[in-house]
Design a protein around this motif. Structure first.
Motif, mmCIF file in Angstrom:
data_model
loop_
_atom_site.group_PDB
_atom_site.id
_atom_site.type_symbol
_atom_site.label_atom_id
_atom_site.label_comp_id
_atom_site.label_asym_id
_atom_site.label_seq_id
_atom_site.Cartn_x
_atom_site.Cartn_y
_atom_site.Cartn_z
ATOM 1 N N ASP A 1 -17.725 6.336 8.871
ATOM 2 C CA ASP A 1 -18.766 5.540 8.627
ATOM 3 C C ASP A 1 -18.858 5.068 7.092
ATOM 4 O O ASP A 1 -19.802 5.022 6.407
ATOM 5 N N GLY A 2 -17.520 4.758 6.761
ATOM 6 C CA GLY A 2 -17.146 4.157 5.521
ATOM 7 C C GLY A 2 -17.053 4.959 4.311
ATOM 8 O O GLY A 2 -16.741 4.556 3.459
ATOM 9 N N VAL A 3 -17.277 6.202 4.512
ATOM 10 C CA VAL A 3 -16.869 7.453 3.535
ATOM 11 C C VAL A 3 -15.652 7.783 3.438
ATOM 12 O O VAL A 3 -15.357 8.297 4.838
ATOM 13 N N GLU A 4 -14.915 7.936 2.852
ATOM 14 C CA GLU A 4 -13.421 8.413 2.801
ATOM 15 C C GLU A 4 -13.454 9.828 3.134
ATOM 16 O O GLU A 4 -14.250 10.874 2.545
ATOM 17 N N ILE A 5 -12.736 10.590 4.113
ATOM 18 C CA ILE A 5 -12.600 11.915 4.389
ATOM 19 C C ILE A 5 -11.323 12.304 4.301
ATOM 20 O O ILE A 5 -11.105 13.597 4.321
ATOM 21 N N ALA A 6 -10.304 11.447 4.072
ATOM 22 C CA ALA A 6 -8.817 11.971 4.089
ATOM 23 C C ALA A 6 -8.042 10.879 3.623
ATOM 24 O O ALA A 6 -8.453 9.481 3.523
ATOM 25 N N THR A 7 -6.762 11.255 3.157
ATOM 26 C CA THR A 7 -5.893 10.067 2.656
ATOM 27 C C THR A 7 -4.676 10.786 2.835
ATOM 28 O O THR A 7 -4.321 11.848 3.080
ATOM 29 N N ALA A 8 -3.684 9.707 2.974
ATOM 30 C CA ALA A 8 -2.104 10.241 3.201
ATOM 31 C C ALA A 8 -1.290 9.182 3.090
ATOM 32 O O ALA A 8 -1.711 8.125 2.835
ATOM 33 N N GLY B 1 6.450 1.647 6.780
ATOM 34 C CA GLY B 1 5.330 1.824 6.475
ATOM 35 C C GLY B 1 4.738 2.778 7.269
ATOM 36 O O GLY B 1 3.891 2.586 8.046
ATOM 37 N N ARG B 2 5.173 4.155 7.436
ATOM 38 C CA ARG B 2 4.921 5.041 8.182
ATOM 39 C C ARG B 2 4.163 6.209 7.588
ATOM 40 O O ARG B 2 4.316 6.507 6.361
ATOM 41 N N SER B 3 3.206 6.964 8.139
ATOM 42 C CA SER B 3 2.321 7.820 7.723
ATOM 43 C C SER B 3 1.759 8.816 8.873
ATOM 44 O O SER B 3 1.835 8.334 9.858
ATOM 45 N N THR B 4 1.598 9.990 8.351
ATOM 46 C CA THR B 4 0.842 11.023 9.215
ATOM 47 C C THR B 4 -0.269 11.368 8.876
ATOM 48 O O THR B 4 -0.282 11.918 7.562
ATOM 49 N N VAL B 5 -1.484 11.260 9.303
ATOM 50 C CA VAL B 5 -2.785 11.454 8.790
ATOM 51 C C VAL B 5 -3.557 12.401 9.542
ATOM 52 O O VAL B 5 -3.484 12.481 10.787
ATOM 53 N N PHE C 1 -8.981 3.676 9.795
ATOM 54 C CA PHE C 1 -7.897 3.692 8.904
ATOM 55 C C PHE C 1 -7.683 2.544 7.985
ATOM 56 O O PHE C 1 -7.653 1.464 8.821
ATOM 57 N N ALA C 2 -8.036 2.876 6.503
ATOM 58 C CA ALA C 2 -8.036 1.602 5.864
ATOM 59 C C ALA C 2 -6.739 1.605 4.828
ATOM 60 O O ALA C 2 -6.462 2.618 4.138
ATOM 61 N N LEU C 3 -6.437 0.192 4.500
ATOM 62 C CA LEU C 3 -5.508 0.153 3.482
ATOM 63 C C LEU C 3 -6.088 -0.715 2.344
ATOM 64 O O LEU C 3 -6.660 -1.989 2.613
ATOM 65 N N ASN C 4 -6.101 -0.528 1.068
ATOM 66 C CA ASN C 4 -6.689 -0.850 -0.053
ATOM 67 C C ASN C 4 -5.939 -2.348 -0.306
ATOM 68 O O ASN C 4 -6.633 -3.569 -0.517
ATOM 69 N N GLU C 5 -4.726 -2.460 -0.583
ATOM 70 C CA GLU C 5 -3.792 -3.631 -0.995
ATOM 71 C C GLU C 5 -4.050 -4.782 0.041
ATOM 72 O O GLU C 5 -4.347 -6.003 -0.403
ATOM 73 N N SER C 6 -3.658 -4.615 1.059
ATOM 74 C CA SER C 6 -3.587 -5.515 2.260
ATOM 75 C C SER C 6 -4.757 -5.643 2.904
ATOM 76 O O SER C 6 -5.282 -6.902 3.368
ATOM 77 N N GLY C 7 -5.619 -4.823 2.668
ATOM 78 C CA GLY C 7 -7.257 -5.373 3.493
ATOM 79 C C GLY C 7 -7.329 -4.961 4.919
ATOM 80 O O GLY C 7 -8.376 -5.056 5.424
ATOM 81 N N LEU C 8 -6.158 -4.477 5.399
ATOM 82 C CA LEU C 8 -6.231 -4.096 6.927
ATOM 83 C C LEU C 8 -7.054 -2.877 7.062
ATOM 84 O O LEU C 8 -7.038 -2.021 6.306
ATOM 85 N N GLU C 9 -7.708 -3.004 8.301
ATOM 86 C CA GLU C 9 -8.554 -1.998 8.637
ATOM 87 C C GLU C 9 -8.345 -1.691 10.220
ATOM 88 O O GLU C 9 -8.900 -2.674 10.979
ATOM 89 N N LEU C 10 -8.100 -0.414 10.712
ATOM 90 C CA LEU C 10 -8.367 -0.186 12.070
ATOM 91 C C LEU C 10 -9.540 0.692 12.367
ATOM 92 O O LEU C 10 -9.622 1.781 11.497
ATOM 93 N N SER C 11 -10.435 0.113 13.133
ATOM 94 C CA SER C 11 -11.684 0.699 13.375
ATOM 95 C C SER C 11 -11.874 1.254 14.569
ATOM 96 O O SER C 11 -12.035 0.330 15.612
ATOM 97 N N TYR C 12 -12.413 2.438 14.870
ATOM 98 C CA TYR C 12 -12.454 2.889 16.322
ATOM 99 C C TYR C 12 -14.025 3.442 16.438
ATOM 100 O O TYR C 12 -14.496 4.048 15.517
ATOM 101 N N PRO C 13 -14.576 3.359 17.386
ATOM 102 C CA PRO C 13 -16.011 4.102 17.566
ATOM 103 C C PRO C 13 -15.844 5.618 17.989
ATOM 104 O O PRO C 13 -15.095 5.907 18.486
ATOM 105 N N ASP D 1 0.888 -1.247 -0.036
ATOM 106 C CA ASP D 1 0.084 -0.118 -0.114
ATOM 107 C C ASP D 1 0.824 1.335 0.096
ATOM 108 O O ASP D 1 1.896 1.314 0.791
ATOM 109 N N THR D 2 0.432 2.187 -0.815
ATOM 110 C CA THR D 2 1.149 3.574 -0.699
ATOM 111 C C THR D 2 0.545 4.679 -0.103
ATOM 112 O O THR D 2 1.063 5.773 -0.063
ATOM 113 N N SER D 3 -0.779 4.351 0.118
ATOM 114 C CA SER D 3 -1.492 5.438 0.782
ATOM 115 C C SER D 3 -2.373 4.751 1.923
ATOM 116 O O SER D 3 -3.011 3.500 1.874
ATOM 117 N N VAL D 4 -2.720 5.690 2.966
ATOM 118 C CA VAL D 4 -3.856 5.176 3.741
ATOM 119 C C VAL D 4 -5.171 5.948 3.739
ATOM 120 O O VAL D 4 -4.893 7.124 3.578
#
Length: 739
Positions: free
Chosen positions: A616-623, A637-641, A658-670, A608-611
């Motif tokens: 609520d599932g809608v993209e509001i920022a990328t880094a 794999g460092r980023s400041t968001v 915080f989601a990554l497209n290639e790896s499918g990893l997602e960190l999700s917080y309420p 992945d090259t961006s996070v």
């Protein structure tokens, strides 16, 4: 205490030099400072050979037969020559040696003419009894260490030194082993040994050897060489920096010794180091027999004063030259021919081991690799790896019938990669196949698997012990099974890095208990993971790690690497270091900034090259993601968001991810906007069968069905959990990790 002259094999006629493009100090003429009539003594050194018997020019390994030729050549030029080792001659070896308990390596070193060796940590991989018995019985050379004592006494456990005499000049070799020994081998195997401080132990022996009293047990030496299994972290390190392990040793022992041959760190260097008014040569030869070290001493035979001392590295392989400017590429070449007797020994060892190792045990769809440093030819034991995690998954699979839930694998126990490409040196091998030899070379130590029960608090301590500040390797990344994930703050204080830990997506509480499997080395507290020695109900399963991995590969083929990281560095830049990430109640327009790290697993083919930041599932920022490798740590794999809560967001519960497209990893917080409503009627959450796996994941052994593992994890009420902001969802490609 030791023989007055080295054990020497009969000197054969020097074999033909393949190339003369190598400079040797002291053969064509004496150094300028030498006086006529001085005795010229040449000490050759090696370190961290690890049973690399075969020549491998591509990786710069000369092989035992070429080492034999080189040393014969040098000794023919000056009979006052000796070869010594700074340890780790055996263990952690390629299959050719490992399959036969390193006997071929010891036999080869005997033929080469090794005179004495410091004890390395790997000499003790199978315990003190093995070194004192089987290994010493096979070796024609002695093992020395000044800082190993019989526990509870001041008695040296091994000879602290060896004295060799050359034309009346006595050279004393003082041995020492890294003070980290107890973390590098199974403590159970050395429970009768105490490891003393290197500087004090070496200096005490050095002063004894130069006190002017010649008596039984108190010999004298004219030249002192420290042969130590410890070294500098890099060739550019400041060898007199007392804030480093090696700097303390050099500055502490420098006034008492005349040269230092080091090892352990597999680093290549040769420096003249000044300590006070004294300058001494200090060197290390890298590893695996690519080079020899060389000290030359010019000594007055009457006064025994040293008029000159020099050090250098002698390459044994001429490196390849890439094509350039119209000139064709020049392949790597050996600088010394292969000694016939040693070559025959290696050939016999190869034939025997190949018969043992030809069995194909399974298949892989891609390579399983260890993490690498910036120099991608070198492993990074501080980086998470597909191989480390897969071995942990395999150990868990092999013990599921015993009720295990978690597995840890130490990176130092992984000695090579599992390559997808066929091994051209193995007849019949094809792409994707995994042979017994390949699996055995990954895990050559034949540890058994231990189970024990640990609390959540102890698991946190184990993970915190990955940070080993002040050590040569300041971070050791444990391989973990796919059901375990955690977050951490790399900037926090030691002991406070790990912020949250999750099993199957659910947070682990301090008093939760889990049945854990590790190899016997880790179970005894090896590699500094001392908390793994403190579990309850510890039991040796009797199952060998190599056999477990072989069966795992065989019954779950084809295996595919999981390139999703199991741990993520994340920190709210507005909070103190070490504070767990939690949004709690937010307001539209609130701004946040986070640092993220360890987003990309080492060696990921399509990283992945961006996070993306999702509300609520809608993209509001990328880094953007910085893919640079961070040597010695797991921070690739460092980023400041930076982002803001959307204006107009409605009251109620929301999710920030915080989601990554290639790896499918997602960190999700309420997160919550407006008033929180707690539903007291929600007593817990069922997460499903912990044995369940995502599609494509290896199945657990059939015996798992009989374990009766409870799949329900008691939790705080869901509404209260949401209010605390402690719910984390980590989606990985394997394992049921989403709640």
């Amino acid at each position: 205490m030791q023989p007055s002259s080295p054990r020497r094999r009969p000197v054969r006629a020097a074999a033909l030099l393949v190339s003369s493009t190598i400079a040797l100090v002291g053969f064509a003429a004496l150094p300028a400072a030498a006086a006529p009539g001085d005795v010229s003594i040449d000490v050759y050194t090696m370190n961290d050979f690890h049973g690399h018997l075969e020549q491998n020019l591509g990786s710069g390994e000369a092989g035992a037969a070429s080492i034999a030729t080189a040393f014969d050549t040098f000794k023919t030029a000056n009979p006052n020559s000796t070869l010594v080792s700074a340890g780790d001659n055996i263990s952690g070896s390629p299959f050719i040696s490992q399959a036969q308990q390193d006997k071929p390596t010891i036999d080869a070193l005997n033929l080469i003419g090794l005179s004495v060796s410091a004890i390395g940590n790997h000499e003790l991989d199978h315990g003190r009894a093995d070194l004192e018995g089987r290994v010493s019985d096979l070796a024609d050379f002695d093992f020395i260490s000044a800082n190993l004592f019989n526990k509870g006494t001041t008695d040296h456990a091994f000879a602290p030194y060896d004295i060799q005499t050359f034309d009346g000049v006595k050279v004393g070799f003082i041995g020492a082993v890294t003070e980290d020994l107890t973390t590098l081998v199974s403590p159970a195997g050395i429970d009768t040994l105490a490891v003393g401080g290197i500087v004090d132990s070496v200096n005490a022996v050095a002063q004894e050897l130069t006190d002017g009293t010649e008596a039984p047990g108190n010999e004298e030496a004219d030249v002192l060489v420290l042969v130590i299994h410890e070294g500098a972290a890099s060739a550019s390190a400041n060898f007199t920096d007392v804030n480093t392990v090696f700097g303390k040793i050099v500055t502490g022992t420098g006034p008492y010794v005349d040269a230092i041959a080091s090892g352990h760190t597999h680093t290549l260097y040769s420096q003249s180091v000044t300590v006070g008014t004294k300058t001494i040569p200090v060197l290390q030869t890298g590893s695996y027999g690519s080079n020899l070290g060389h000290f030359n001493f010019q000594v007055n035979p009457i006064t025994k004063a040293i008029s000159s001392s020099t050090g250098e590295i002698i390459p044994l392989v001429k490196p390849a030259i890439p094509a350039s400017g119209g000139n064709p590429a020049v392949p790597a070449a050996s600088l010394y021919a292969q000694d016939a007797e040693v070559a025959a020994l290696v050939a016999e060892a190869k034939q025997t081991s190949s018969i043992i190792g030809r069995e194909v045990i399974g298949t892989v769809t891609e390579s399983f690799n260890r993490a690498t440093l910036t120099d991608v030819t070198k492993e990074n034991r501080g980086g998470e790896s597909t191989l480390g995690n897969e071995v942990a998954d395999g150990q868990l699979w092999a013990t599921r019938d015993l009720g295990t839930q978690l597995a840890f694998m130490n990176p130092g126990g992984l000695r090579t990669n599992i390559n997808y490409a066929a091994n051209p040196g193995s007849p019949g091998d094809v792409d994707g196949s995994v042979t017994y030899e390949e699996a055995a070379t990954v895990q050559p130590f034949a540890n058994t698997l231990f189970t024990q029960t640990l609390t959540g608090a102890q698991i946190k301590t184990v993970l915190e012990q990955q940070w080993q500040t002040g050590q040569t390797r300041p971070f050791l990344k444990l391989g973990i099974n796919s059901e375990l994930t955690y977050t951490y703050d790399p900037a926090a204080a030691d002991g406070s890095h790990v912020t949250e830990i999750f099993y199957l997506g659910d947070p682990i509480a301090a008093d939760d208990t889990f049945k854990v499997v590790t190899n016997s080395f880790l179970a005894a507290g090896g590699d500094g993971f001392l908390e793994l020695a403190n579990g309850q109900g510890k039991a040796d399963t009797g199952r060998v790690d190599l056999d477990a991995f072989r069966d795992y590969i065989g019954q779950n083929s084809p295996l595919s690497p999981d390139y999703t990281t199991g741990s993520i560095g994340i920190a709210n830049l507005a909070d103190p270091a070490g504070t767990p990430v939690a949004f709690g109640t937010v307001e539209p327009g609130d701004s946040y900034e986070f640092s993220l790290s360890s987003l990309v697993l080492s060696g990921t083919p399509v990283p992945d090259t961006s996070v993306r930041v999702l509300f609520d599932g809608v993209e509001i920022a990328t880094a953007d993601i910085d893919l640079s490798i961070v040597d010695l740590y797991d921070e690739q794999g460092r980023s400041t968001v930076a982002f803001s809560i959307p204006e107009g967001a409605a009251d109620g519960a929301h999710t920030i991810a915080f989601a990554l497209n290639e790896s499918g990893l997602e960190l999700s917080y309420p997160a919550q906007i407006g008033e929180i409503v707690v539903d007291p009627g929600t007593p817990g959450v069922s997460v499903g069968d912990p044995a369940a796996a995502a599609p494509g994941a290896p199945a657990a052994p059939p015996a798992l069905a009989a374990t009766g593992l409870d799949a329900t994890v008691p939790l705080l009420g869901a509404g209260l959990l949401l209010a605390l902001g402690a719910l984390l969802v980590v989606r990985r490609r394997r394992g049921a990790l989403t709640r």
